[in-house]
Design an enzyme around this catalytic site. Structure first.
Site, PDB file in Angstrom:
ATOM      1  N   SER A   1      50.338  41.956  36.018  1.00 57.57           N
ATOM      2  CA  SER A   1      49.194  41.594  36.844  1.00 57.57           C
ATOM      3  C   SER A   1      49.492  40.423  37.775  1.00 57.57           C
ATOM      4  O   SER A   1      48.614  39.934  38.467  1.00 57.57           O
ATOM      5  CB  SER A   1      47.992  41.263  35.961  1.00 57.57           C
TER       6      SER A   1
ATOM      7  N   THR B   1      45.726  36.699  35.653  1.00 53.41           N
ATOM      8  CA  THR B   1      46.236  35.752  36.642  1.00 53.41           C
ATOM      9  C   THR B   1      47.126  34.751  35.933  1.00 53.41           C
ATOM     10  O   THR B   1      46.873  34.409  34.787  1.00 53.41           O
ATOM     11  CB  THR B   1      45.054  34.975  37.289  1.00 53.41           C
TER      12      THR B   1
ATOM     13  N   THR C   1      48.278  36.205  41.552  1.00 58.39           N
ATOM     14  CA  THR C   1      47.856  37.471  40.931  1.00 58.39           C
ATOM     15  C   THR C   1      48.020  38.616  41.913  1.00 58.39           C
ATOM     16  O   THR C   1      48.103  38.402  43.127  1.00 58.39           O
ATOM     17  CB  THR C   1      46.373  37.385  40.488  1.00 58.39           C
TER      18      THR C   1
ATOM     19  N   ARG D   1      39.760  43.881  48.974  1.00 57.70           N
ATOM     20  CA  ARG D   1      39.084  43.057  47.973  1.00 57.70           C
ATOM     21  C   ARG D   1      39.879  41.794  47.687  1.00 57.70           C
ATOM     22  O   ARG D   1      41.088  41.813  47.523  1.00 57.70           O
ATOM     23  CB  ARG D   1      38.914  43.855  46.676  1.00 57.70           C
ATOM     24  N   VAL D   2      39.176  40.664  47.617  1.00 64.36           N
ATOM     25  CA  VAL D   2      39.768  39.394  47.219  1.00 64.36           C
ATOM     26  C   VAL D   2      38.959  38.857  46.042  1.00 64.36           C
ATOM     27  O   VAL D   2      37.730  38.822  46.099  1.00 64.36           O
ATOM     28  CB  VAL D   2      39.747  38.375  48.376  1.00 64.36           C
ATOM     29  N   GLY D   3      39.642  38.458  44.981  1.00 62.27           N
ATOM     30  CA  GLY D   3      38.949  37.932  43.810  1.00 62.27           C
ATOM     31  C   GLY D   3      38.878  36.422  43.826  1.00 62.27           C
ATOM     32  O   GLY D   3      38.925  35.781  44.870  1.00 62.27           O
ATOM     33  N   ASP D   4      38.789  35.838  42.640  1.00 62.37           N
ATOM     34  CA  ASP D   4      38.595  34.391  42.535  1.00 62.37           C
ATOM     35  C   ASP D   4      39.874  33.596  42.725  1.00 62.37           C
ATOM     36  O   ASP D   4      39.835  32.431  43.120  1.00 62.37           O
ATOM     37  CB  ASP D   4      37.968  34.041  41.186  1.00 62.37           C
TER      38      ASP D   4
ATOM     39  N   THR E   1      40.844  32.898  34.650  1.00 60.21           N
ATOM     40  CA  THR E   1      41.406  34.247  34.673  1.00 60.21           C
ATOM     41  C   THR E   1      40.333  35.224  34.215  1.00 60.21           C
ATOM     42  O   THR E   1      39.408  34.853  33.490  1.00 60.21           O
ATOM     43  CB  THR E   1      42.649  34.360  33.763  1.00 60.21           C
ATOM     44  N   GLY E   2      40.453  36.471  34.640  1.00 58.48           N
ATOM     45  CA  GLY E   2      39.483  37.471  34.207  1.00 58.48           C
ATOM     46  C   GLY E   2      38.854  38.220  35.350  1.00 58.48           C
ATOM     47  O   GLY E   2      39.490  38.463  36.378  1.00 58.48           O
ATOM     48  N   ASP E   3      37.609  38.575  35.185  1.00 59.02           N
ATOM     49  CA  ASP E   3      36.883  39.367  36.177  1.00 59.02           C
ATOM     50  C   ASP E   3      36.460  38.479  37.345  1.00 59.02           C
ATOM     51  O   ASP E   3      35.381  37.909  37.371  1.00 59.02           O
ATOM     52  CB  ASP E   3      35.650  40.007  35.525  1.00 59.02           C
ATOM     53  N   GLY E   4      37.343  38.380  38.328  1.00 60.37           N
ATOM     54  CA  GLY E   4      37.127  37.473  39.439  1.00 60.37           C
ATOM     55  C   GLY E   4      35.889  37.770  40.261  1.00 60.37           C
ATOM     56  O   GLY E   4      35.280  36.856  40.824  1.00 60.37           O
TER      57      GLY E   4
END
Length: 306
Positions: free
Chosen positions: A31, A166, A184, A194-197, A217-220
């Site tokens: 990841s 991450t 990540t 898409r861009v996460g946290d 880390t996780g569901d951004g």
């Protein structure tokens, strides 16, 4: 790797860049770095950020970076050679090439196989909702319906625990100077763009040498709405113990998204540290690594999720 950089006289930022960069090379957990988490079109794209918690509070970040492997390295160059904070997409890749990074294919046999398997499973799971045709049964292409009817997300647990992770790192130097960073390849099968946290300051990580540092880390998509890393640092600024600061930000998100997958690490200026995670099926403990003069060697730590 980060610890060796510090011990050999490198800066806190050097340590974060090299440490996260090592994970990019090692393709940590599939990841981080190239060859993982293909998006809906089968392409691997990268997000990263690095933050100087000392006098400048500078942040460098890249998102949706394509065809360049060393995302954290490019993020560092954003701070060194531009007055910007965040570069994205194709333009971030062009910047990287100007900074001397080579174009390289981020696709591997493994990522191609993951993409092929997903297509053969009618593109399940995915990140669409309220579209036609039914995104839980087909690969689209999707469009918005004439009439919108919202339905509860049914497949959170199916895609949560192993689909996005991450490398998040916080480094405290001998003088108390703090730097942090993340890298990540994002959520697997994400909608392109898409861009996460991870590359968002205060969400993926945050560093302030007057208080502490944190990384998430996780569901951004859920976690970034709450700026957990910034919030944790502010709790530590008020004197809250790092472990409790982490727990408080997790609890805050729980109120709105009780089934989210995520964890936060926290460290203050004295080197005290802690972590917290949200307890869901298949994710009841969180493991993280610590290096310090007291430990002698990198040591795995474990916390029970709340």
């Amino acid at each position: 790797t980060a610890w060796r950089v510090l011990q050999s006289g490198g800066s806190e930022l050097d340590a974060v860049e090299r440490g996260c960069g090592q994970c990019e090379i090692d393709q940590c957990d599939g990841s981080v770095g190239y060859g993982g988490s293909p998006d809906e079109s089968g392409e691997t794209t990268l997000d990263a950020m690095i933050m100087d918690g000392d006098n400048t509070m500078e942040v460098g970040a890249v998102a949706d970076l394509r065809r360049v492997k060393n995302a954290i390295g490019v993020a560092r160059k954003v701070t060194e050679y531009t007055k910007h904070t965040l570069l994205v997409g194709e333009s971030a890749s062009l910047f990287a090439v100007r900074m001397g990074f080579p174009y390289e294919d981020l696709t591997t046999q493994k990522s191609l196989s993951a993409y092929s398997t997903w297509l053969n499973q009618s593109c399940q799971p995915n990140y669409w909702k309220n579209v036609v045709p039914d995104s839980s049964k087909s690969c689209g292409p999707y469009k918005r319906p004439e009439k919108v009817t919202c339905k509860e997300e049914q497949i959170i647990s199916q895609r949560s625990v192993h689909n996005h992770d991450t490398i998040g790192m916080v480094v405290v130097g001998g003088s108390g100077t703090i730097a942090s960073g993340t890298s990540t390849n994002g959520a697997i099968h994400k909608i392109p763009g898409r861009v996460g946290d991870s590359p968002i300051a205060g969400a993926g990580s945050y560093a302030d040498s007057t208080a502490g540092g944190a990384a998430a880390t996780g569901d951004g998509d859920i976690m970034m709405r709450f700026l957990p890393s910034y919030q944790a640092v502010e709790y530590m600024r008020m004197g809250t113990d790092p472990a409790l600061a982490c727990q408080k930000v997790i609890s805050r998100i729980q109120k709105y998204a009780p089934r989210f997958f995520g964890a936060v690490i926290c460290v203050n200026t004295t080197g005290s540290y802690g972590a917290a995670c949200n307890k869901i099926p298949g994710f009841t403990q969180f493991h993280f690594m610590v290096s310090s003069p007291l430990l002698g060697q990198p040591t795995e730590q474990v916390v029970d999720c709340i």
